[in-house]
Design an enzyme around this catalytic site. Structure first.
Site, PDB file in Angstrom:
ATOM      1  N   THR A 273      37.265  32.028  42.642  1.00 23.80           N
ATOM      2  CA  THR A 273      36.298  31.330  43.478  1.00 23.80           C
ATOM      3  C   THR A 273      36.643  29.858  43.357  1.00 23.80           C
ATOM      4  O   THR A 273      37.577  29.507  42.636  1.00 23.80           O
ATOM      5  CB  THR A 273      34.865  31.628  42.949  1.00 23.80           C
ATOM      6  OG1 THR A 273      34.669  33.033  42.908  1.00 23.80           O
ATOM      7  CG2 THR A 273      33.782  31.030  43.813  1.00 23.80           C
TER       8      THR A 273
ATOM      9  N   SER B 102      25.915  38.549  43.898  1.00 29.38           N
ATOM     10  CA  SER B 102      26.920  37.561  43.503  1.00 29.38           C
ATOM     11  C   SER B 102      26.528  36.930  42.179  1.00 29.38           C
ATOM     12  O   SER B 102      25.380  37.015  41.742  1.00 29.38           O
ATOM     13  CB  SER B 102      27.033  36.481  44.575  1.00 29.38           C
ATOM     14  OG  SER B 102      27.825  35.390  44.130  1.00 29.38           O
TER      15      SER B 102
END
Length: 621
Positions: A428, A493
């Site tokens: 990420t 998430s």
């Protein structure tokens, strides 16, 4: 039941190559009708300064993992943009230079502070499961697919939300248009960037996957099937052309037009691969119907500060808040080892609750009130002793602390796909920006596993996510849990973009990449800052440990992931004596942040070493 808000503003409360292998891919000219003059005005990005991990000054600041992205944000600020504009400009550049971690083929979460209006907003642009995507697709013949077969497939691709998030943020809160802030990304894609060791390492880790898929091999490997070398100039004119189409035609090109059709084609009929990739079920209707959500932020307190985070379907804000709530009565008292023991235990318990209860609030009654209550934290704290817990921690009962308990009760607990099988790693990226007006953006976005689904959309130059692997995919196809896949659902998430305020004034903005270690990276950074009195730069650089209630082998104790410098320290040894067990990993996270100083200056901070080191800059040093 947790609600979502589509069109609301949230009030602030409680704050009194070129050595490239293929000329057709790497050096083609921009299409006619582009905006070469606008992009060329960012030629400063051709020769960026040497990256610095910290910068102190005024007028605005930015920190990212890449010097070009940080510079793009600063340039937008200098040209009259605000923090929202600058964060999107940085994100567009990262889609070029950090393509294995993020891009327009994925999604993310943005936490924003609007200074003049004295309020927070959060924008959820998490990917969604296609309408025709059912759990049964992961269980052909009743047997669960191999994890690696799911990871690299059209079947793992969620409907991308990144561009909708950018559009929503700019339309509501920005000063510039999407076309304007995409110009730095266009410039870098077309003019190229010098490959560094991090880019090479990431390519090497995914070399076998990229070699397998024709479109990824064409873009990211040489003719010999090798990664590009450090020092090569890497260009991606196909992505530049895609950016130009979006800059000129708006997001409709992506969600309703030719770009979207190519995405759907790549999902339903994946590029040539050996062996072939499983096909997905995404449609143009799925893309056209995607929208970003504006949600109520998670708000908690710690050491007299207000902590603002992202709500479900991100578990980051709630898990961080519960961890800090559990720690609140404890004092470090100069005993760092004891406090870290308690932090590890608090994290272990909070993750047990996360895994049981967190999911998309449009599909799941998340007991948010109970999970954030101090009464629930008290009940969880009572479990902690002076020794490491044994076995896998069980979830607590937050429903006892709900004023209106959900009639559904606690969901069944199932094992999550929370490890990194087949050598794949979750990646990420995080962007932190502030401006001269005092607006702040903490923004994390992703394509899930490093290299995403391995599918580069042919002709468009970007990777698609494999975000549907963030759903729980247990062995039993009939298992139920808060995070089980459902059509149209957003997977849970761990992204944790966070803002810290005190007495109505900002103190810290921070976030990190790293899969579920994002939560613990932000958590440990805050512990270092608040409890061990470290400046943000030191708090962010310290060796890390990550406890997520993971049992590697059924029937054994949980093991914390930790960096070598942590394991081999005196504190690591003392924690082992308490019964803590560690699994070594080279590095955890790659955080960025901004510290707001009492004299009105800000200190922008990026990782000094992890992922090759990041970049921090200010408008006026």
């Amino acid at each position: 039941m947790t609600k979502w808000l589509t069109l609301s503003l949230i009030p602030l409360v409680a704050l009194t190559g070129f050595v490239a292998c293929d000329d057709s891919t790497q050096v083609s000219a921009p299409p006619d009708g582009g905006a070469p003059d606008a992009a060329a005005s960012f030629d400063v990005l051709a020769n960026p300064p040497t990256p610095a991990a910290t910068a102190v000054g005024r007028g605005g600041a930015a920190a990212t993992v890449d010097v070009r992205a940080t510079l793009a944000a600063i340039e937008i600020l200098k040209r009259g943009g605000n923090a929202i504009d600058a964060s999107v400009a940085a994100a567009a550049v990262l889609g070029v230079t950090d393509p294995f971690s993020c891009g327009i083929g994925g999604g993310g979460f943005m936490v924003i502070y609007l200074a003049k209006e004295n309020r927070f907003v959060t924008i959820d642009h998490r990917e969604k499961a296609p309408k025709a995507q059912t759990p049964s697709l992961f269980y052909p013949g009743g047997q669960r697919l191999d994890t690696n077969e799911i990871i690299a497939s059209g079947l793992s691709v969620g409907v991308p939300g990144t561009l909708r998030g950018w559009e929503e943020a700019l339309r509501r809160y920005g000063k510039k248009t999407l076309g304007e802030v995409m110009q730095p990304g266009i410039f870098v894609a077309e003019h190229g960037f010098v490959v560094d060791s991090t880019f090479v390492d990431q390519t090497k880790r995914n070399q076998a996957r990229f070699q397998r898929v024709s479109s990824a091999r064409k873009l990211y490997l040489t003719d010999a099937g090798e990664p590009h070398a450090v020092g090569d100039l890497f260009k991606n004119p196909e992505l530049g052309a895609t950016y130009r189409k979006i800059a000129e035609g708006g997001t409709r090109v992506f969600y309703e037009g030719e770009v979207g059709q190519k995405i759907v084609d790549a999902v339903r009929q994946p590029p040539e691969a050996n062996p072939p990739l499983r096909a997905g079920v995404m449609t143009m209707e799925d893309l056209a119907n995607y929208d970003a959500r504006v949600r109520l932020p998670v708000e908690s307190t710690y050491r007299g500060h207000t902590v603002i985070g992202m709500p479900a379907p991100s578990s980051g804000g709630m898990t961080l808040a519960e961890t800090l709530n559990i720690l609140t009565p404890f004092s470090a008292n100069g005993d760092r080892e004891l406090h870290l023991h308690r932090y590890i235990e608090a994290s272990r318990l909070a993750f047990a609750d996360r895994n049981a209860y967190d999911g998309d609030p449009e599909y799941v009654d998340v007991p948010m009130q109970g999970m954030l209550s101090m009464g629930f934290a008290d009940s969880r704290r009572a479990v902690i002793t002076d020794k490491a817990g044994t076995g896998s921690a069980k979830a607590g009962n937050p429903y006892a602390f709900q004023s209106d308990p959900s009639p559904s009760g606690p969901p069944a607990q199932t094992p999550a796909l929370d490890t990194s099988p087949g050598g794949a790693t979750r990646e990420t990226t995080h962007i932190t920006v502030t401006d001269s007006e005092g607006n702040i953006v903490s923004y994390t976005f992703t394509i899930e596993f490093e290299g995403g689904s391995s599918i580069v959309v042919p002709g468009l130059g970007f990777l698609l996510n494999n975000e549907l692997t963030d759903f729980d995919i247990p062995t039993d196809p009939n298992a139920k849990a808060a995070n089980i896949l459902e059509p149209g659902k957003r997977p849970r998430s761990s992204m944790t973009p966070t803002l810290i305020f005190k007495d109505g004034k900002p103190r810290i903005a921070v976030g990190s990449p790293g899969g579920s270690t994002i939560i613990t990276t932000v958590g440990q950074t805050l512990i270092n800052y608040f409890d061990f009195n470290m400046p943000l730069a030191q708090a962010l650089a310290e060796p890390r440990v990550s406890e997520r209630n993971i049992v590697v082998t059924p029937g054994t104790d949980t093991k914390s992931t930790a960096e070598p410098a942590f394991i081999n320290s005196d504190i690591g040894a003392a924690l082992k004596a308490r019964g803590h067990q560690f699994v070594e990993t080279a590095e955890i996270g790659a955080a960025t942040g901004i510290q707001f100083n009492d004299d009105g200056t800000v200190t922008a901070v990026a990782e000094p070493v992890r992922r090759g080191g990041g970049s921090a800059m200010v408008v006026s040093p």
